[in-house]
Write a protein that holds these residues in place. Sequence first.
Motif, PDB file in Angstrom:
ATOM      1  N   ALA A  26       9.632   5.368 -10.869  1.00  0.00           N
ATOM      2  CA  ALA A  26       8.193   5.480 -11.140  1.00  0.00           C
ATOM      3  C   ALA A  26       7.767   6.944 -11.224  1.00  0.00           C
ATOM      4  CB  ALA A  26       7.402   4.753 -10.061  1.00  0.00           C
ATOM      5  N   LYS A  27       8.326   7.754 -10.334  1.00  0.00           N
ATOM      6  CA  LYS A  27       7.967   9.176 -10.303  1.00  0.00           C
ATOM      7  C   LYS A  27       8.526   9.890 -11.541  1.00  0.00           C
ATOM      8  CE  LYS A  27       7.720  12.826  -6.859  1.00  0.00           C
ATOM      9  NZ  LYS A  27       6.393  12.781  -6.275  1.00  0.00           N
ATOM     10  N   LYS A  28       9.808   9.622 -11.816  1.00  0.00           N
ATOM     11  CA  LYS A  28      10.485  10.288 -12.931  1.00  0.00           C
ATOM     12  C   LYS A  28       9.814   9.947 -14.266  1.00  0.00           C
ATOM     13  CE  LYS A  28      14.993  10.203 -15.096  1.00  0.00           C
ATOM     14  NZ  LYS A  28      16.187   9.380 -15.123  1.00  0.00           N
ATOM     15  N   HIS A  29       9.412   8.700 -14.423  1.00  0.00           N
ATOM     16  CA  HIS A  29       8.809   8.279 -15.693  1.00  0.00           C
ATOM     17  C   HIS A  29       7.287   8.448 -15.716  1.00  0.00           C
ATOM     18  CE1 HIS A  29      12.828   6.443 -15.943  1.00  0.00           C
ATOM     19  NE2 HIS A  29      12.691   6.713 -17.223  1.00  0.00           N
ATOM     20  N   LYS A  30       6.776   9.168 -14.724  1.00  0.00           N
ATOM     21  CA  LYS A  30       5.365   9.584 -14.684  1.00  0.00           C
ATOM     22  C   LYS A  30       4.377   8.406 -14.728  1.00  0.00           C
ATOM     23  CE  LYS A  30       6.158  14.215 -16.571  1.00  0.00           C
ATOM     24  NZ  LYS A  30       7.135  14.474 -15.551  1.00  0.00           N
ATOM     25  N   TYR A  31       4.720   7.357 -14.016  1.00  0.00           N
ATOM     26  CA  TYR A  31       3.742   6.274 -13.857  1.00  0.00           C
ATOM     27  C   TYR A  31       2.641   6.779 -12.932  1.00  0.00           C
ATOM     28  CZ  TYR A  31       6.782   2.900 -16.099  1.00  0.00           C
ATOM     29  OH  TYR A  31       7.539   2.230 -17.013  1.00  0.00           O
ATOM     30  N   ASN A  32       1.488   6.153 -13.054  1.00  0.00           N
ATOM     31  CA  ASN A  32       0.352   6.454 -12.201  1.00  0.00           C
ATOM     32  C   ASN A  32       0.653   6.127 -10.743  1.00  0.00           C
ATOM     33  OD1 ASN A  32      -2.158   7.357 -12.814  1.00  0.00           O
ATOM     34  ND2 ASN A  32      -3.112   5.324 -12.727  1.00  0.00           N
ATOM     35  N   ALA A  33       1.283   4.957 -10.569  1.00  0.00           N
ATOM     36  CA  ALA A  33       1.545   4.439  -9.220  1.00  0.00           C
ATOM     37  C   ALA A  33       2.693   3.436  -9.298  1.00  0.00           C
ATOM     38  CB  ALA A  33       0.301   3.743  -8.680  1.00  0.00           C
ATOM     39  N   ALA A  34       3.218   3.119  -8.124  1.00  0.00           N
ATOM     40  CA  ALA A  34       4.236   2.063  -8.052  1.00  0.00           C
ATOM     41  C   ALA A  34       3.661   0.939  -7.212  1.00  0.00           C
ATOM     42  CB  ALA A  34       5.497   2.607  -7.401  1.00  0.00           C
ATOM     43  N   MET A  35       3.889  -0.295  -7.661  1.00  0.00           N
ATOM     44  CA  MET A  35       3.485  -1.449  -6.857  1.00  0.00           C
ATOM     45  C   MET A  35       4.753  -2.232  -6.544  1.00  0.00           C
ATOM     46  SD  MET A  35       0.832  -4.536  -7.628  1.00  0.00           S
ATOM     47  CE  MET A  35       1.882  -5.449  -8.706  1.00  0.00           C
ATOM     48  N   GLY A  36       5.056  -2.384  -5.270  1.00  0.00           N
ATOM     49  CA  GLY A  36       6.285  -3.069  -4.882  1.00  0.00           C
ATOM     50  C   GLY A  36       5.979  -4.396  -4.209  1.00  0.00           C
ATOM     51  N   THR A  37       6.797  -5.405  -4.506  1.00  0.00           N
ATOM     52  CA  THR A  37       6.658  -6.731  -3.886  1.00  0.00           C
ATOM     53  C   THR A  37       7.991  -7.026  -3.199  1.00  0.00           C
ATOM     54  OG1 THR A  37       5.206  -7.344  -5.701  1.00  0.00           O
ATOM     55  CG2 THR A  37       6.047  -9.147  -4.371  1.00  0.00           C
ATOM     56  N   TYR A  38       7.945  -7.616  -2.010  1.00  0.00           N
ATOM     57  CA  TYR A  38       9.184  -7.774  -1.235  1.00  0.00           C
ATOM     58  C   TYR A  38       9.065  -8.936  -0.260  1.00  0.00           C
ATOM     59  CZ  TYR A  38       6.227  -5.461   2.187  1.00  0.00           C
ATOM     60  OH  TYR A  38       5.178  -5.168   3.021  1.00  0.00           O
ATOM     61  N   PRO A  39      10.195  -9.585   0.071  1.00  0.00           N
ATOM     62  CA  PRO A  39      10.171 -10.639   1.092  1.00  0.00           C
ATOM     63  C   PRO A  39       9.731 -10.034   2.425  1.00  0.00           C
ATOM     64  CG  PRO A  39      12.220 -10.711  -0.166  1.00  0.00           C
ATOM     65  CD  PRO A  39      11.529  -9.429  -0.537  1.00  0.00           C
ATOM     66  N   LEU A  40       8.937 -10.779   3.180  1.00  0.00           N
ATOM     67  CA  LEU A  40       8.330 -10.207   4.394  1.00  0.00           C
ATOM     68  C   LEU A  40       9.354  -9.796   5.448  1.00  0.00           C
ATOM     69  CD1 LEU A  40       5.127 -12.382   4.697  1.00  0.00           C
ATOM     70  CD2 LEU A  40       5.266  -9.912   4.310  1.00  0.00           C
ATOM     71  N   GLY A  41      10.581 -10.337   5.358  1.00  0.00           N
ATOM     72  CA  GLY A  41      11.644  -9.946   6.284  1.00  0.00           C
ATOM     73  C   GLY A  41      11.957  -8.453   6.201  1.00  0.00           C
ATOM     74  N   PHE A  42      11.560  -7.803   5.113  1.00  0.00           N
ATOM     75  CA  PHE A  42      11.849  -6.362   4.961  1.00  0.00           C
ATOM     76  C   PHE A  42      10.639  -5.486   5.298  1.00  0.00           C
ATOM     77  CE2 PHE A  42      14.871  -8.402   1.997  1.00  0.00           C
ATOM     78  CZ  PHE A  42      16.021  -8.058   2.688  1.00  0.00           C
ATOM     79  N   ARG A  43       9.618  -6.092   5.848  1.00  0.00           N
ATOM     80  CA  ARG A  43       8.402  -5.300   6.109  1.00  0.00           C
ATOM     81  C   ARG A  43       8.668  -4.147   7.076  1.00  0.00           C
ATOM     82  NH1 ARG A  43       2.733  -8.053   6.592  1.00  0.00           N
ATOM     83  NH2 ARG A  43       2.529  -7.335   4.473  1.00  0.00           N
ATOM     84  N   LYS A  44       9.428  -4.449   8.134  1.00  0.00           N
ATOM     85  CA  LYS A  44       9.703  -3.409   9.137  1.00  0.00           C
ATOM     86  C   LYS A  44      10.458  -2.237   8.476  1.00  0.00           C
ATOM     87  CE  LYS A  44      11.411  -3.016  13.775  1.00  0.00           C
ATOM     88  NZ  LYS A  44      12.508  -3.469  14.609  1.00  0.00           N
ATOM     89  N   ALA A  45      11.462  -2.583   7.666  1.00  0.00           N
ATOM     90  CA  ALA A  45      12.246  -1.534   6.987  1.00  0.00           C
ATOM     91  C   ALA A  45      11.346  -0.723   6.053  1.00  0.00           C
ATOM     92  CB  ALA A  45      13.387  -2.166   6.204  1.00  0.00           C
ATOM     93  N   LEU A  46      10.443  -1.411   5.372  1.00  0.00           N
ATOM     94  CA  LEU A  46       9.543  -0.733   4.431  1.00  0.00           C
ATOM     95  C   LEU A  46       8.593   0.207   5.176  1.00  0.00           C
ATOM     96  CD1 LEU A  46       8.309  -1.169   1.246  1.00  0.00           C
ATOM     97  CD2 LEU A  46       6.403  -1.758   2.696  1.00  0.00           C
TER      98      LEU A  46
END
Length: 300
Positions: free
Chosen positions: A247-267
């Motif tokens: 997202a940064k390299k391709h100059k997007y405005n922002a990144a929106m990530g979706t993930y299984p809730l089991g990874f919330r702590k890691a995120l």
Amino acid sequence: MDYQVRRVTQSDREDVMTIARLTWGGYDYLPFAFDGWLQDPNCYTFGIEIDGHLVALNNLRLIDDRSTGWMEGLRVNRYHRKRGLARVLTKHIVEFAAETGVSRVRYTTDTTNAASLKLGQEVGMQRIFDMGVFWAGTDKIEPSGRPGRRLVNVNAETFYEQFLSSPDLVPNGTLIFDWKAVQVTKSSVLALEGKCRFWTSVRRGVLESFSLGLDRKEMKGIEWSFTVYANDDDAFLSHLGYHLSYAKKHKYNAAMGTYPLGFRKALLSSPMIPKESRRRFALTLLEKQFSSKSARSLVS
Ligand SMILES: CC(C)(COP(=O)(O)OP(=O)(O)OC[C@H]1O[C@@H](n2cnc3c(N)ncnc32)[C@H](O)[C@@H]1OP(=O)(O)O)[C@@H](O)C(=O)NCCC(=O)NCCS
């Protein structure tokens, strides 16, 4: 209150743009979805007209080989809210969906959207599962440079073949991306070719993790929208780092990530995620199943 429920047409464009301008501070994706809805033979867009103006709309898209009615884009003009219009439109679209012969209707919404949750519950929908969601402005992102897993960019067909080795990676067999959901079948996945890009990590012939990403156009710019599925934190963080860098390299405005809730702590504990993005935000998938009796095929 005098109102008319009817199909939406191009002549409603100006009223639809007004609705979008007044929604979510202008961050609505509606202006970019509207033309596609009207042109797509699998879409049925309904609205409510009052005094010659369209003041509410909702789109029904038939997906999963026309077995699912996907409800999207429910909007009521800010000046006409809390008068029961969303309730009228939701009931109408669910009844219409049943008449098309689909076996279920579904939509996703933010878990804090009380009105949306209530409307679903009123028409007999149930929450199936939740997924975490976060946003990060690309100017604030600090992607870590060392991915733990080797990710390979594959096409939709290869992704589907690899997916068959680990179907349990995806809860309920339902793939969530960019607030949408499809059942993971060969035809549903192939239909994503050209819209989404896939990255996988395979070890000894078994799919260990994958992610998919696509452009999300909004009135304020283009975001990189991605979803990660993985079997452990290390794999999850590898995909996360990859997509944040992308997202940064391709100059997007922002990144929106979706993930299984089991990874919330890691995120939430990852230094890659800016402080202001460490919020416990989630979407939920709602569904109502129709008995074969209620779903009769009336739509040609
Ligand atoms: C969500 C939205 C469609 C509701 O439209 P609406 O016409 O105001 O909804 P209704 O008047 O039919 O209300 C249905 C129920 O939801 C409740 N409700 C409506 N807005 C609410 C709010 N902001 N907070 C809590 N409950 C709300 C109503 O109280 C009503 O229940 P009640 O009759 O028992 O009081 C409208 O606020 C909107 O366009 N919001 C922005 C877009 C959005 O969030 N879309 C849905 C998710 S994609």
